[in-house]
Write an enzyme that holds these catalytic residues in place. Structure first.
Site, mmCIF file in Angstrom:
data_model
loop_
_atom_site.group_PDB
_atom_site.id
_atom_site.type_symbol
_atom_site.label_atom_id
_atom_site.label_comp_id
_atom_site.label_asym_id
_atom_site.label_seq_id
_atom_site.Cartn_x
_atom_site.Cartn_y
_atom_site.Cartn_z
ATOM 1 C CG HIS A 202 83.962 41.077 -39.837
ATOM 2 N ND1 HIS A 202 84.886 40.899 -40.826
ATOM 3 C CD2 HIS A 202 82.763 41.180 -40.461
ATOM 4 C CE1 HIS A 202 84.281 40.912 -42.007
ATOM 5 N NE2 HIS A 202 82.991 41.070 -41.810
HETATM 6 C C1 UD1 Z 1 78.710 43.747 -42.587
HETATM 7 C C2 UD1 Z 1 78.255 42.883 -43.762
HETATM 8 C C3 UD1 Z 1 79.415 42.061 -44.292
HETATM 9 C C4 UD1 Z 1 80.676 42.890 -44.510
HETATM 10 C C5 UD1 Z 1 80.997 43.667 -43.232
HETATM 11 C C6 UD1 Z 1 82.221 44.531 -43.387
HETATM 12 C C7 UD1 Z 1 75.902 42.149 -43.695
HETATM 13 C C8 UD1 Z 1 74.989 41.032 -43.374
HETATM 14 N N1 UD1 Z 1 77.191 41.958 -43.350
HETATM 15 O O1 UD1 Z 1 78.966 42.907 -41.479
HETATM 16 O O2 UD1 Z 1 79.019 41.473 -45.508
HETATM 17 O O3 UD1 Z 1 81.767 42.038 -44.832
HETATM 18 O O4 UD1 Z 1 79.860 44.484 -42.908
HETATM 19 O O5 UD1 Z 1 82.571 45.204 -42.227
HETATM 20 O O6 UD1 Z 1 75.470 43.160 -44.214
HETATM 21 N N2 UD1 Z 1 78.894 48.301 -35.732
HETATM 22 C C9 UD1 Z 1 79.390 49.418 -35.090
HETATM 23 N N3 UD1 Z 1 79.759 50.501 -35.841
HETATM 24 C C10 UD1 Z 1 79.625 50.512 -37.185
HETATM 25 C C11 UD1 Z 1 79.101 49.381 -37.821
HETATM 26 C C12 UD1 Z 1 78.741 48.273 -37.089
HETATM 27 O O7 UD1 Z 1 79.527 49.434 -33.879
HETATM 28 O O8 UD1 Z 1 79.981 51.535 -37.808
HETATM 29 C C13 UD1 Z 1 78.510 47.097 -34.949
HETATM 30 C C14 UD1 Z 1 77.014 47.045 -34.763
HETATM 31 O O9 UD1 Z 1 76.658 47.415 -33.507
HETATM 32 C C15 UD1 Z 1 76.650 45.595 -35.033
HETATM 33 C C16 UD1 Z 1 77.892 44.977 -35.616
HETATM 34 O O10 UD1 Z 1 78.898 45.954 -35.648
HETATM 35 O O11 UD1 Z 1 76.334 44.916 -33.861
HETATM 36 C C17 UD1 Z 1 77.607 44.389 -36.940
HETATM 37 O O12 UD1 Z 1 77.303 45.366 -37.919
HETATM 38 P P1 UD1 Z 1 76.493 44.925 -39.240
HETATM 39 O O13 UD1 Z 1 76.412 46.063 -40.158
HETATM 40 O O14 UD1 Z 1 75.231 44.288 -38.865
HETATM 41 O O15 UD1 Z 1 77.336 43.764 -39.866
HETATM 42 P P2 UD1 Z 1 78.904 43.536 -40.010
HETATM 43 O O16 UD1 Z 1 79.297 42.462 -39.086
HETATM 44 O O17 UD1 Z 1 79.663 44.822 -39.975
#
Ligand code: UD1
Length: 355
Positions: A202
């Site tokens: 991811h």
């Molecule tokens: C985040 C953390 C990372 C951690 C990871 C675990 C930051 C910068 N990164 O990364 O340190 O290892 O979480 O999973 O804070 N999304 C969904 N549903 C959700 C959550 C996210 O669809 O419940 C999608 C969002 O649309 C977004 C993407 O996932 O585009 C990224 O989510 P985001 O919280 O920005 O960062 P992660 O890649 O999950």
């Protein structure tokens, strides 16, 4: 004493579980959920399975660019801190939720404790690395998981604020391992014990560039055993955008697993292939060989002890790395013995006077 834990993303819920139970009956412990992760499988199931109390506050900030997401959290958290007036704000790990809570609290002169302090990848392309460094330098109390983390903090002039407490993920992993081993649940997709790999991908550096993601998927799909790919929403969205199939060859993708099912799946697997920080360590603690698709790791002990191998620039090495011989047995405990949360509770309950 009132302690406010601020969490928002999946790995933070896992770390919060042993802390919430160690603080029960000893402090007025409140939880604020920023809503960074909001899907049921990324959030709610962790609270249910790990018996975490319902958050007193939920900011529901959702997804967004870094600035937008972090800013929404800062705005919401200022209000939460005003209302709750905690003696400590406890922040976890390295996400945008961690940084936002640390900045909001320090500006309001509320003492901040950072759990999992001192981890460094020294890779400034990672958003988590900025979050860690900035949070450590803002916080009043640095709760470090390992001796290596303590060394990093000392070399940045932060030794006086640092305490070695051990790793709270080890606490929760050991408890969960014992309960899933007793239950003997079935494995996903009818897979057989020892006859498949578990994979998660991811990180932006692996998912955002279509050629890189396609190359990783191609390597995984060519492995000789089935690969159970636990697809993070970020991976699903980007694979779809780039037209990359997540079910091809050996690759069988499913939704992310709840924590007990994840532990069960890893424990019974022939190996793990991941870019997650937490999963590398969980594989080591369960003594399952891990291959990490990153140029470096914060959990250097897993590599030094032979249970983790890094593959990054030359992805053609992936197959050979995954099928390498089982590493030499070790009884080393670089992450502690599963008592870290108790130590965190006693350090916090000592109060804020010495910081
Ligand atoms: C985040 C953390 C990372 C951690 C990871 C675990 C930051 C910068 N990164 O990364 O340190 O290892 O979480 O999973 O804070 N999304 C969904 N549903 C959700 C959550 C996210 O669809 O419940 C999608 C969002 O649309 C977004 C993407 O996932 O585009 C990224 O989510 P985001 O919280 O920005 O960062 P992660 O890649 O999950």
């Amino acid at each position: 004493m009132r302690i406010l834990s601020v969490v928002g993303a999946r790995p933070q819920f896992v770390k919060l579980a042993p802390i919430a139970s160690a603080l029960q009956g000893k402090a007025d412990h409140l939880i604020a959920h920023t809503g960074q992760h909001y899907d049921e499988l990324m959030s709610d199931v962790f609270f249910q399975d790990l018996g975490i109390p319902t958050p007193a506050f939920n900011l529901a900030v959702g997804s967004g660019r870094h600035g937008q997401q972090t800013a929404a959290m800062l705005t919401g958290l200022e209000e939460v801190l005003d209302q709750s007036q905690p003696d400590w704000v406890l922040v976890y790990g390295d996400t945008n939720s961690t940084l936002a809570a640390a900045v909001a609290a320090v500006k309001m002169h509320i003492p901040v404790a950072h759990l999992e302090a001192g981890l460094r990848s020294f890779n400034r392309r990672m958003p988590e690395e900025h979050n860690r460094v900035l949070t450590d330098h803002a916080a009043d109390l640095l709760l470090a998981p390992t001796k290596v983390a303590m060394k990093h903090l000392a070399s940045e002039g932060l030794a006086e604020r640092s305490v070695l407490v051990g790793d709270v993920m080890t606490d929760v992993l050991y408890l969960t391992r014992d309960s899933v081993t007793a239950k003997q649940e079935e494995l996903p997709l009818g897979l057989n014990s020892g006859d498949y790999y578990v994979s998660t991908i991811h990180r932006p550096d692996n998912t955002d560039d279509s050629a890189r993601l396609a190359a990783i998927v191609a390597q995984l799909s060519n492995l000789e055993k089935p690969v159970l790919l636990l697809a993070h929403p970020r991976l699903r969205t980007l694979a779809e955008k780039h037209g990359i199939a997540l079910n091809q060859g050996s690759l069988q993708s499913i939704d992310p697993l709840a924590y007990p099912q994840l532990v069960n799946a890893v424990q019974n697997s022939a190996g793990v292939v991941t870019d997650s920080g937490g999963l590398q360590k969980e594989a080591f603690l369960l003594r399952v060989p891990c291959t990490t698709i990153r140029p470096e790791t914060e959990w250097v002990e897993t590599v030094e002890l032979g249970w983790n191998t890094l593959v990054s620039a030359d992805l053609s090495r992936l197959g050979a790395a995954v099928t390498r011989p089982i590493p030499a047995a070790t009884d080393a405990t670089p992450y502690g013995s599963g008592q870290a949360a108790q130590k965190v509770a006693s350090v916090l309950l000592e109060g804020t006077d010495r910081f």
